[in-house]
Scaffold this active site. Structure first.
Site, PDB file in Angstrom:
ATOM      1  N   LYS A 125      -4.674  21.690  12.027  1.00 30.81           N
ATOM      2  CA  LYS A 125      -5.387  20.514  11.494  1.00 30.81           C
ATOM      3  C   LYS A 125      -6.632  20.306  12.333  1.00 30.81           C
ATOM      4  O   LYS A 125      -6.685  20.726  13.491  1.00 30.81           O
ATOM      5  CB  LYS A 125      -4.484  19.286  11.600  1.00 30.81           C
ATOM      6  CG  LYS A 125      -4.896  18.131  10.699  1.00 30.81           C
ATOM      7  CD  LYS A 125      -4.387  18.273   9.286  1.00 30.81           C
ATOM      8  CE  LYS A 125      -5.010  17.244   8.369  1.00 30.81           C
ATOM      9  NZ  LYS A 125      -4.406  17.261   7.026  1.00 30.81           N
ATOM     10  N   ASP A 165      -9.350  16.675   3.750  1.00 32.32           N
ATOM     11  CA  ASP A 165      -8.390  15.596   4.039  1.00 32.32           C
ATOM     12  C   ASP A 165      -9.217  14.319   3.893  1.00 32.32           C
ATOM     13  O   ASP A 165     -10.274  14.339   3.230  1.00 32.32           O
ATOM     14  CB  ASP A 165      -7.796  15.762   5.452  1.00 32.32           C
ATOM     15  CG  ASP A 165      -6.609  14.832   5.712  1.00 32.32           C
ATOM     16  OD1 ASP A 165      -5.490  15.166   5.313  1.00 32.32           O
ATOM     17  OD2 ASP A 165      -6.802  13.742   6.310  1.00 32.32           O
TER      18      ASP A 165
HETATM   19  P1  NDP Z   1      -9.706  10.462   0.655  1.00 31.10           P
HETATM   20  O1  NDP Z   1     -10.681  10.348   1.747  1.00 31.10           O
HETATM   21  O2  NDP Z   1     -10.066  11.100  -0.618  1.00 31.10           O
HETATM   22  O3  NDP Z   1      -9.097   9.013   0.304  1.00 31.10           O
HETATM   23  C1  NDP Z   1      -8.471   8.233   1.276  1.00 31.10           C
HETATM   24  C2  NDP Z   1      -8.131   6.889   0.651  1.00 31.10           C
HETATM   25  O4  NDP Z   1      -7.330   6.150   1.594  1.00 31.10           O
HETATM   26  C3  NDP Z   1      -9.350   6.042   0.367  1.00 31.10           C
HETATM   27  O5  NDP Z   1      -9.073   5.191  -0.696  1.00 31.10           O
HETATM   28  C4  NDP Z   1      -9.511   5.263   1.672  1.00 31.10           C
HETATM   29  O6  NDP Z   1     -10.219   4.055   1.541  1.00 31.10           O
HETATM   30  C5  NDP Z   1      -8.075   5.001   2.029  1.00 31.10           C
HETATM   31  N1  NDP Z   1      -7.950   4.858   3.496  1.00 31.10           N
HETATM   32  C6  NDP Z   1      -8.346   5.742   4.435  1.00 31.10           C
HETATM   33  N2  NDP Z   1      -8.118   5.261   5.669  1.00 31.10           N
HETATM   34  C7  NDP Z   1      -7.559   4.066   5.484  1.00 31.10           C
HETATM   35  C8  NDP Z   1      -7.093   3.076   6.387  1.00 31.10           C
HETATM   36  N3  NDP Z   1      -7.177   3.229   7.723  1.00 31.10           N
HETATM   37  N4  NDP Z   1      -6.560   1.955   5.838  1.00 31.10           N
HETATM   38  C9  NDP Z   1      -6.472   1.806   4.488  1.00 31.10           C
HETATM   39  N5  NDP Z   1      -6.903   2.716   3.599  1.00 31.10           N
HETATM   40  C10 NDP Z   1      -7.436   3.814   4.105  1.00 31.10           C
HETATM   41  O7  NDP Z   1      -8.434  11.208   1.315  1.00 31.10           O
HETATM   42  P2  NDP Z   1      -7.219  11.939   0.606  1.00 31.10           P
HETATM   43  O8  NDP Z   1      -6.886  11.267  -0.669  1.00 31.10           O
HETATM   44  O9  NDP Z   1      -7.511  13.387   0.623  1.00 31.10           O
HETATM   45  O10 NDP Z   1      -6.057  11.695   1.671  1.00 31.10           O
HETATM   46  C11 NDP Z   1      -5.178  10.571   1.619  1.00 31.10           C
HETATM   47  C12 NDP Z   1      -3.917  10.873   2.414  1.00 31.10           C
HETATM   48  O11 NDP Z   1      -3.261  12.024   1.850  1.00 31.10           O
HETATM   49  C13 NDP Z   1      -4.119  11.206   3.884  1.00 31.10           C
HETATM   50  O12 NDP Z   1      -3.013  10.738   4.620  1.00 31.10           O
HETATM   51  C14 NDP Z   1      -4.109  12.732   3.892  1.00 31.10           C
HETATM   52  O13 NDP Z   1      -3.744  13.254   5.161  1.00 31.10           O
HETATM   53  C15 NDP Z   1      -3.034  12.991   2.852  1.00 31.10           C
HETATM   54  N6  NDP Z   1      -3.045  14.325   2.256  1.00 31.10           N
HETATM   55  C16 NDP Z   1      -4.167  14.793   1.599  1.00 31.10           C
HETATM   56  C17 NDP Z   1      -4.153  16.033   1.003  1.00 31.10           C
HETATM   57  C18 NDP Z   1      -5.279  16.537   0.187  1.00 31.10           C
HETATM   58  O14 NDP Z   1      -5.121  17.591  -0.458  1.00 31.10           O
HETATM   59  N7  NDP Z   1      -6.418  15.854   0.131  1.00 31.10           N
HETATM   60  C19 NDP Z   1      -2.974  16.925   1.120  1.00 31.10           C
HETATM   61  C20 NDP Z   1      -1.835  16.297   1.745  1.00 31.10           C
HETATM   62  C21 NDP Z   1      -1.902  15.064   2.307  1.00 31.10           C
HETATM   63  P3  NDP Z   1     -11.758   3.987   2.033  1.00 31.10           P
HETATM   64  O15 NDP Z   1     -12.536   4.698   0.976  1.00 31.10           O
HETATM   65  O16 NDP Z   1     -12.048   2.535   2.101  1.00 31.10           O
HETATM   66  O17 NDP Z   1     -11.809   4.659   3.363  1.00 31.10           O
END
Ligand code: NDP
Length: 444
Positions: A125, A165
């Site tokens: 990671k 991510d």
């Molecule tokens: P994105 O950046 O596309 O979206 C993240 C979302 O979560 C946004 O809506 C963001 O809001 C919100 N968010 C981020 N940080 C916080 C926080 N501290 N408090 C509240 N909301 C928060 O990321 P992903 O959708 O790719 O990832 C989301 C999760 O899924 C993570 O935990 C990631 O590790 C996990 N994941 C992702 C994968 C992938 O293929 N993308 C695979 C497996 C797991 P804002 O826009 O306001 O920051």
């Protein structure tokens, strides 16, 4: 003190100020007590001691110039955790909260998740404390190019293959790939989540969210239930959340709410997903803008209060430790049937205890969100073969992988006397393959 307890104490001492890493290790270690009893050779070979220590940790300076001509300096990370079963594989996170402990927790989880997919990928990671929010395209490109100017010497299509991510989507992967190619003069599948015009896989963008829903559907089937007619709450509105919502809707559910880090929207008529996509994927706006077009929907400022909405299915898809014990108790009181983690470790240990104690089905992230990395591995295969599979081909492989991960975790949980405990089932199933590979490869 037990062997596992001793290791945990050592991990905490050696990795001070990394609470998320401690949390992730503790959860896995607690699941492994029975395995270690049945397989004393793992202790003799120091498998656990080696597993909790990354093979390599790289920390580097990322200097770049912003649109005002000011020099900015961020910190970059890549933790190459374990390569027993394949090249390091795991995403890059760009978010101001990123530090070594967060990257280590994610990298550690990734080892078991990648093993569960059944595909030959090790765990890693990376990321940076860079905040993409509010930056111009030019600033994002400058940052990505500087980040890759150091990272390129540590990665490669058969060495370490990063992906996206939080904060790293198609745009960032494009800039990172361009700079890698320029520095190495090699056209290879060194990153996944690429655009479709330069080696990306169809269905990769959708994979984590779709996979989460497939996994959750498998859990529901064990109770004779399905998504049809259910009310769903999804936290986040990023890549994982959007495609989890899409698949849940396709399967006949109604999605009532989603969020970003500022707040959540509640639309009792069902979320208008096209609008969410437009706001978040194209215009990069805040979720509160949703109510401008849907005045009957509500916007609330505290994103964590999203769990106060009554629902049958909860899918936390934002970030770690976003769903605590209090939220879990509210979900329980509201009759939730199943919680599937789209994000990595979004439920606190206390919340998970509430779910397990009350017969709520709970799918841990390392199993439930493994569809993303599994499809990344399918992208790697296509790149190596110089082929592009159709959307249907990739999606059907993804679906089968999620069905298999569910079955594997369920069978192992039952075998170890903890039926329906997908946390223990996934941890043990993921661990066994890695441990056997490490055993075969000697002390390295
Ligand atoms: P994105 O950046 O596309 O979206 C993240 C979302 O979560 C946004 O809506 C963001 O809001 C919100 N968010 C981020 N940080 C916080 C926080 N501290 N408090 C509240 N909301 C928060 O990321 P992903 O959708 O790719 O990832 C989301 C999760 O899924 C993570 O935990 C990631 O590790 C996990 N994941 C992702 C994968 C992938 O293929 N993308 C695979 C497996 C797991 P804002 O826009 O306001 O920051």
């Amino acid at each position: 003190m037990s062997y596992v307890q001793e290791i945990l104490e050592q991990v905490i001492k050696r990795n001070a100020n990394e609470p998320e890493f401690h949390q992730a290790v503790k959860e896995v270690m607690e699941s492994l007590e029975l395995v270690l009893e049945r397989n004393p050779e793992y202790q003799e070979l120091g498998i656990i001691e080696r597993l909790v220590e990354p093979e390599r940790q790289i920390i580097f300076r990322v200097p770049w110039v912003d649109d005002n001509g000011k020099v900015q300096v961020n910190r970059g990370f890549r933790v190459q955790f374990n390569s027993a079963i394949g090249p390091y594989k795991g995403g890059l996170r760009f978010h101001p909260s990123v530090n070594l402990g967060i990257i280590k927790f994610l990298g550690f989880e990734q080892i078991f998740k990648n093993s569960l997919t059944g595909l030959p990928i090790g765990g890693g990671k990376g990321g940076s404390d860079f905040d993409p929010k509010g930056k111009s395209d030019n600033e994002i490109m400058s940052f990505c190019q500087s980040f890759m100017t150091e990272l390129y010497r540590h990665i490669g299509a058969s060495t370490d293959v990063p992906a996206g991510d939080i904060g790293v989507g198609g745009r960032e992967i494009g800039y990172l790939f361009g700079q890698y190619k320029r520095l190495r003069n090699i056209y290879e599948g060194v990153l996944t989540g690429k655009g479709l015009t330069y080696g990306g896989s169809l269905a990769r963008k959708e994979a984590t969210g779709f996979g989460l829903v497939y996994f959750t559907e498998e859990m529901l089937k064990t109770r004779g239930e399905s998504f049809a007619g259910k009310n769903v709450v999804v936290s986040g509105s990023g890549n994982v959340a959007i495609y989890a919502m899409q698949k849940a809707i396709e399967l006949g559910a109604k999605v009532l709410a989603c969020s970003d880090s500022n707040g959540y929207i509640y639309d009792k008529e069902g979320i208008d997903l096209d609008l969410v996509k437009k706001l978040k994927e194209i215009e990069r706006k805040r979720i509160k803008e949703y109510v401008n077009e849907h005045p009957n929907a509500e916007y609330h400022d505290n994103c964590n209060d999203i769990w106060s909405i009554k629902c049958d299915i909860g899918l936390p898809c934002a970030t770690q430790n976003e769903l605590d014990e209090k939220s879990a108790k509210t979900l329980l009181a509201n009759g939730v049937i199943v919680v599937g983690e789209g994000a990595n470790m979004p439920c606190t240990p206390e919340a998970v205890t509430v779910f397990h104690a009350n017969n709520i089905l709970f799918g841990p992230g390392k199993a439930a969100n493994a569809g993303g990395v599994a499809t990344s591995a399918l992208e790697m295969s296509q790149n190596k073969m110089n082929l592009s599979w159709s959307f249907e081909e990739v999606e059907s492989q993804l679906k089968q992988i999620m069905i298999d991960i569910h079955a594997n975790a369920a069978i192992v949980a039952e075998e170890y006397g903890v039926k329906d405990n997908y946390v223990i089932g996934a941890n043990i199933a993921g661990f066994l393959k890695v441990a056997e590979a490490m055993k075969a490869q000697g002390i390295v």
